[in-house]
Design a protein around this motif. Structure first.
Motif, PDB file in Angstrom:
ATOM      1  N   GLY A  69     -29.936  71.762  39.936  1.00 28.58           N
ATOM      2  CA  GLY A  69     -30.361  70.336  40.399  1.00 28.58           C
ATOM      3  C   GLY A  69     -31.741  70.226  40.001  1.00 28.58           C
ATOM      4  N   ASP A  70     -32.552  70.904  39.703  1.00 26.80           N
ATOM      5  CA  ASP A  70     -34.145  70.598  39.343  1.00 26.80           C
ATOM      6  C   ASP A  70     -34.007  69.669  38.313  1.00 26.80           C
ATOM      7  N   ARG A  71     -35.255  68.839  38.282  1.00 27.34           N
ATOM      8  CA  ARG A  71     -35.569  67.975  37.344  1.00 27.34           C
ATOM      9  C   ARG A  71     -36.749  68.556  36.455  1.00 27.34           C
ATOM     10  N   ILE A  72     -36.461  68.711  34.953  1.00 26.71           N
ATOM     11  CA  ILE A  72     -37.512  69.323  34.178  1.00 26.71           C
ATOM     12  C   ILE A  72     -38.068  68.544  33.168  1.00 26.71           C
ATOM     13  N   LEU A  73     -39.146  68.704  32.628  1.00 26.94           N
ATOM     14  CA  LEU A  73     -39.685  68.054  31.377  1.00 26.94           C
ATOM     15  C   LEU A  73     -39.726  68.774  30.274  1.00 26.94           C
ATOM     16  N   ALA A  74     -39.142  68.663  29.172  1.00 28.02           N
ATOM     17  CA  ALA A  74     -39.131  69.565  28.198  1.00 28.02           C
ATOM     18  C   ALA A  74     -39.788  68.820  26.953  1.00 28.02           C
ATOM     19  N   GLN A  75     -40.675  69.485  26.391  1.00 31.57           N
ATOM     20  CA  GLN A  75     -41.413  68.796  25.186  1.00 31.57           C
ATOM     21  C   GLN A  75     -40.710  68.870  23.781  1.00 31.57           C
ATOM     22  N   ARG A  76     -40.454  67.791  23.080  1.00 29.04           N
ATOM     23  CA  ARG A  76     -39.689  67.903  21.998  1.00 29.04           C
ATOM     24  C   ARG A  76     -40.521  68.732  20.703  1.00 29.04           C
ATOM     25  N   VAL A  77     -39.928  69.728  20.390  1.00 32.36           N
ATOM     26  CA  VAL A  77     -40.539  70.750  19.582  1.00 32.36           C
ATOM     27  C   VAL A  77     -39.442  70.940  18.457  1.00 32.36           C
ATOM     28  N   ASP A  78     -40.043  71.588  17.173  1.00 34.63           N
ATOM     29  CA  ASP A  78     -39.293  71.974  16.223  1.00 34.63           C
ATOM     30  C   ASP A  78     -38.704  73.518  16.320  1.00 34.63           C
ATOM     31  N   GLY A  79     -37.527  73.891  16.205  1.00 38.74           N
ATOM     32  CA  GLY A  79     -37.089  75.228  16.429  1.00 38.74           C
ATOM     33  C   GLY A  79     -38.018  76.293  15.946  1.00 38.74           C
ATOM     34  N   ALA A  80     -38.667  75.850  14.365  1.00 34.04           N
ATOM     35  CA  ALA A  80     -39.268  76.975  14.280  1.00 34.04           C
ATOM     36  C   ALA A  80     -40.619  77.197  14.730  1.00 34.04           C
ATOM     37  N   ASP A  81     -41.112  76.447  15.846  1.00 30.02           N
ATOM     38  CA  ASP A  81     -42.151  76.724  16.597  1.00 30.02           C
ATOM     39  C   ASP A  81     -42.051  77.552  17.858  1.00 30.02           C
ATOM     40  N   VAL A  82     -40.617  77.798  18.156  1.00 27.52           N
ATOM     41  CA  VAL A  82     -40.507  78.448  19.391  1.00 27.52           C
ATOM     42  C   VAL A  82     -40.761  79.859  19.233  1.00 27.52           C
ATOM     43  N   ARG A  83     -41.307  80.375  20.441  1.00 28.24           N
ATOM     44  CA  ARG A  83     -41.688  81.932  20.425  1.00 28.24           C
ATOM     45  C   ARG A  83     -41.177  82.596  21.566  1.00 28.24           C
ATOM     46  N   ARG A  84     -41.295  84.178  21.450  1.00 21.57           N
ATOM     47  CA  ARG A  84     -40.728  84.884  22.710  1.00 21.57           C
ATOM     48  C   ARG A  84     -41.190  84.329  23.953  1.00 21.57           C
ATOM     49  N   GLY A  85     -40.452  84.155  24.880  1.00 20.93           N
ATOM     50  CA  GLY A  85     -40.886  84.002  26.510  1.00 20.93           C
ATOM     51  C   GLY A  85     -40.579  82.666  26.879  1.00 20.93           C
TER      52      GLY A  85
END
Length: 256
Positions: A69-85
């Motif tokens: 039920g929590d509301r979150i804010l997620a930054q739009r990113v390219d999947g190539a920029d995703v890192r561990r953690g």
């Protein structure tokens, strides 16, 4: 004449010009503050709408980091920029026909396994995961080493006992991994309840660089500064004009 009381009236011209001039200056400063405040306020919201997407998390698979039920804010990113953690929002038809929120624990080329000493291992290194529920092991049931294909991610929920994550899809054709291109956004903060920014996943730091936090704090500061300038600017002009009129009245009549 000696002993004469001298009460007089100061030149009216000075009071008459000082009041209106001060009022015009106050109105200009007030308008400038309000205009700048509107730029910061509206600009902060507009920038945030471009960079961030709100989501509601329906399950407890990411507790205690993110609750049901929590509301979150997620930054739009390219999947190539995703890192561990990183905690990411993604959509994979093999998992569910809806956006899901999980934590990236391994990227292409990594080998991940669990659990010796109750800890997750990535490339032979035990990962410290302080975001897991207190006293819980890194995985409810162990799994042998999985090598993540290039361009794909291995994802787990922080509540490992109930999360339907990569470990629930190990027998799939992709071995439980998800394509980087499936990632839509990276979670920056829990905004309801007001838990704030997600803590840094420092346990992965020795394996490579971590993602930098998004500009959410900067956006919040811009919006707050805008509100302060708007309210302060709107109040300044009448207060300054009142003070100018008071000074003019005091200067109009004097006792010597």
């Amino acid at each position: 004449m000696g002993g004469e009381s001298t009460t007089g009236t100061a030149p009216r011209g000075r009071g008459a010009t000082t009041g209106p001039a001060a009022g015009r200056t106050a109105r200009r400063l007030s308008g400038l503050a309000v205009a700048l405040g509107m730029v910061l306020f509206l600009g902060g919201f507009a920038w945030g709408a471009v960079l961030y997407r709100p989501y509601t998390v329906p399950t407890d698979s990411m507790t205690p980091t993110i609750g049901a039920g929590d509301r979150i804010l997620a930054q739009r990113v390219d999947g190539a920029d995703v890192r561990r953690g990183d905690v990411v929002v993604f959509k994979d038809a093999a998992w569910a026909d809806a956006p899901m929120v999980k934590r990236v624990v391994a990227v292409g080329g990594d080998t991940v396994s669990c659990c010796e000493d109750g800890k997750l291992e990535v490339n032979g290194k035990e990962i410290d995961e302080p975001y897991l529920p207190a006293g819980k092991a890194a995985e409810a049931s162990g799994f042998a080493g999985v090598t993540v294909p290039e361009g794909r991610l291995f994802l787990l929920g922080d509540e490992r006992r109930t999360s339907l994550d990569s470990t629930a899809h190990l027998t799939d054709a992709a071995g439980g991994t998800v394509a980087r291109s499936a990632v839509d956004a990276r979670v920056d903060a829990v905004v309801w309840p007001l838990d704030g920014m997600l803590p840094r996943p420092s346990g992965f730091a020795e394996l490579g660089a971590l993602s930098s936090p998004g500009p959410l704090r900067l956006l919040v500061r811009a919006v707050v500064a805008g509100v302060v300038l708007i309210l302060g600017g709107a109040a300044y002009a009448p207060l300054a004009e009142r003070a100018a009129r008071t000074r003019a009245r005091k200067g109009a009549t004097g006792v010597r």
